[in-house]
Design a protein around this motif. Structure first.
Motif, PDB file in Angstrom:
ATOM      1  N   ASP A  74       0.860  -1.189   0.000  1.00  0.00           N
ATOM      2  CA  ASP A  74       0.000   0.000   0.000  1.00  0.00           C
ATOM      3  C   ASP A  74       0.895   1.237   0.000  1.00  0.00           C
ATOM      4  N   ASN A 106      -3.455  -0.134  13.760  1.00  0.00           N
ATOM      5  CA  ASN A 106      -3.648   0.039  12.316  1.00  0.00           C
ATOM      6  C   ASN A 106      -2.721  -0.890  11.531  1.00  0.00           C
ATOM      7  N   LEU A 109      -3.971  -4.459  11.657  1.00  0.00           N
ATOM      8  CA  LEU A 109      -5.131  -4.655  10.784  1.00  0.00           C
ATOM      9  C   LEU A 109      -4.685  -4.789   9.325  1.00  0.00           C
ATOM     10  N   ALA A 110      -3.761  -3.921   8.913  1.00  0.00           N
ATOM     11  CA  ALA A 110      -3.259  -3.995   7.533  1.00  0.00           C
ATOM     12  C   ALA A 110      -2.630  -5.361   7.276  1.00  0.00           C
ATOM     13  N   SER A 112      -3.145  -8.183   8.754  1.00  0.00           N
ATOM     14  CA  SER A 112      -4.114  -9.287   8.752  1.00  0.00           C
ATOM     15  C   SER A 112      -4.872  -9.348   7.431  1.00  0.00           C
ATOM     16  N   ALA A 113      -4.915  -8.231   6.701  1.00  0.00           N
ATOM     17  CA  ALA A 113      -5.581  -8.222   5.387  1.00  0.00           C
ATOM     18  C   ALA A 113      -4.623  -8.608   4.267  1.00  0.00           C
ATOM     19  N   ILE A 115      -1.667  -7.025   3.705  1.00  0.00           N
ATOM     20  CA  ILE A 115      -0.856  -5.880   3.290  1.00  0.00           C
ATOM     21  C   ILE A 115       0.451  -5.951   4.076  1.00  0.00           C
ATOM     22  N   LYS A 283     -13.456   0.551   1.664  1.00  0.00           N
ATOM     23  CA  LYS A 283     -14.067  -0.651   2.220  1.00  0.00           C
ATOM     24  C   LYS A 283     -15.528  -0.344   2.489  1.00  0.00           C
ATOM     25  N   SER A 319      -4.355   3.329  -0.719  1.00  0.00           N
ATOM     26  CA  SER A 319      -5.652   3.453  -0.052  1.00  0.00           C
ATOM     27  C   SER A 319      -5.910   4.828   0.553  1.00  0.00           C
ATOM     28  N   ASP A 330      -7.576  -1.931   6.267  1.00  0.00           N
ATOM     29  CA  ASP A 330      -7.742  -3.106   5.414  1.00  0.00           C
ATOM     30  C   ASP A 330      -8.560  -2.760   4.168  1.00  0.00           C
ATOM     31  N   THR A 394     -10.129 -10.109  -1.106  1.00  0.00           N
ATOM     32  CA  THR A 394     -10.616  -9.914   0.263  1.00  0.00           C
ATOM     33  C   THR A 394     -10.940 -11.231   0.958  1.00  0.00           C
ATOM     34  N   ARG A 407      -1.476 -15.260   9.826  1.00  0.00           N
ATOM     35  CA  ARG A 407      -2.933 -15.465   9.774  1.00  0.00           C
ATOM     36  C   ARG A 407      -3.232 -16.738   9.022  1.00  0.00           C
TER      37      ARG A 407
END
Ligand SMILES: [Zn+2]
Length: 407
Positions: A74, A106, A109-110, A112-113, A115, A283, A319, A330, A394, A407
């Motif tokens: 990203d 933050n 979260l990135a 886990s998606a 990124i 999102k 993003s 994410d 996703t 993950r």
């Protein structure tokens, strides 16, 4: 006495991980690798096999009917913002420790998606550099961070509250760039126009003169640093191109009430070979809406992006995570499908825009954005085939960071 540790069998290469899946997008090639086995040692990919058995003794992770691809890159986030309806107000109310806690969440979260690399294009107090150091020590806690520090802006200009106001002309600009270089930033961020987030600034109105922008670019290059310019309106985009920036962010050609491409400026962008980061990802979330100023101008912005693409300008997908409720950390994986449907881009093109191309723009194209021998083992696995339908990005099945499954 030490506790007993059972030794692995002699032929068992405990250091080698073999990741199997149904197909693999390597970051570049439109033809997927079938039945891939990605071999990983010490955080790096050592080999990519196809239709083969994993080597004897390797630790095998079989992801079944999934597609492996490079961890996403990203190129445009703001880790200090909390993606609420008032990220600026919330940040103002936080001290640095509280802001860092938000940034860590933050970053998690990135990651886990899927990124695995983010380029932070504007923080406060160089906090993204502190996070960068933390995550370098523990890569499983977040993506690789590249950071700009506080973006350079004019007096009370776009994002002035992040602390990067520069007043005093060319010499002050050079000094601001030097300070960032000495702090160890990865990129210099320049606010070439106003922005939606800042009351009193207007996206279509330029900030900084060409001379000031050129001084920033020269000083950055002297220190081996690339520059990225936030630029919405045509005049600011033209200034950034004339100044020789390495990358334009947004590139919307916004006007006071719409957006209108200027073919002469587009030609100049093409001639200079400047990639443009279009911050389309959103999102979907109930009740969350993008800024009204952008919603109203969206059809015009899409028309502009189509012209950028038709001219052959490399379009990167960033993003701008953090700036609002549709921009959580994410959000990026939603971008490629949006680019494909809005701009008629092929799936492989939009996948490159969040992998190999984004990595090149961020100057980490030798280690990130591809699955190949020698590249970092930052990997994403999704259900389905994103080369057929980028919306599959996703449907996360697994994420690896530096060879470790997170993950
Ligand atoms: Zn931004």
């Amino acid at each position: 006495m030490r506790p007993a540790v059972s030794a692995a069998p002699a032929r068992f290469n405990v250091r080698m991980l073999a990741i199997r899946a149904e197909r693999l997008f390597d970051g570049v090639d439109a033809a997927p690798v079938t039945r891939p086995v990605v071999l990983v040692e010490e955080g790096r990919v050592t080999e990519v096999l196809s239709e083969a058995e994993p080597p004897n003794g390797a630790r095998v992770v079989d992801l079944g009917d999934a597609t492996l691809l490079p961890g996403l890159v990203d190129p445009h986030v703001h880790l200090v913002f909390d993606a609420s309806t008032d990220p600026v107000g919330h940040l103002a109310a936080m001290d640095d420790d509280a802001a860092l806690a938000v940034m860590r969440a933050n970053a998690r979260l990135a990651l886990s998606a899927g990124i695995t690399t983010v380029r932070d294009l504007g923080d406060r107090d160089y906090l993204a550099l502190r996070l960068r150091a933390e995550l370098a020590a523990d890569p499983t806690a977040g993506p690789r961070v590249l950071a700009a520090g506080p973006p350079l802006t004019t007096g009370r200009g776009h994002c002035w509250f992040l602390g990067g106001e520069v007043v005093g002309g060319v010499e002050a600009v050079r000094a601001a760039v030097r300070e960032r270089a000495e702090r160890g930033v990865d990129v210099i961020k320049l606010m070439a126009t106003g922005g939606e987030l800042t009351p009193g600034s207007s996206s279509h109105v330029p900030q900084f003169t060409v001379e000031e922008l050129r001084a920033a670019v020269e000083e950055a290059h002297r220190h081996g640093l690339p520059t990225a310019a936030h630029a919405h309106g045509a005049a600011g985009i033209a200034n950034a191109v004339a100044a020789g920036v390495d990358n334009i962010e947004h590139g919307t050609f916004l006007t006071a009430d719409g957006a209108e491409a200027d073919p002469v400026i587009i030609r100049a962008i093409v001639d200079a070979g400047i990639p443009v980061g279009i911050s389309v990802p959103q999102k979907p979330s109930p009740g969350a809406l993008p800024s009204p100023g952008i919603v109203k101008r969206l059809p015009f912005i899409i028309a502009v992006f189509r012209e950028l693409r038709a001219a052959g300008i490399p379009l990167v997908c960033g993003s701008d995570a953090g700036i609002g409720p549709v921009k959580p950390f994410d959000a990026l994986p939603y971008g490629p499908a949006m680019m494909a449907s809005m701009l008629g881009m092929a799936p492989v093109e939009v996948l490159r825009s969040v992998t190999s191309l984004a990595a090149e723009v961020c100057r980490v194209g030798d280690r990130k954005g591809r699955v190949a021998a020698g590249f970092d083992a930052d990997l994403l696995a999704v259900a389905g085939d994103p080369l057929q339908d980028p919306a599959a990005l996703t449907a996360v099945r697994a994420v690896f960071r530096a060879g470790v499954r997170v993950r």
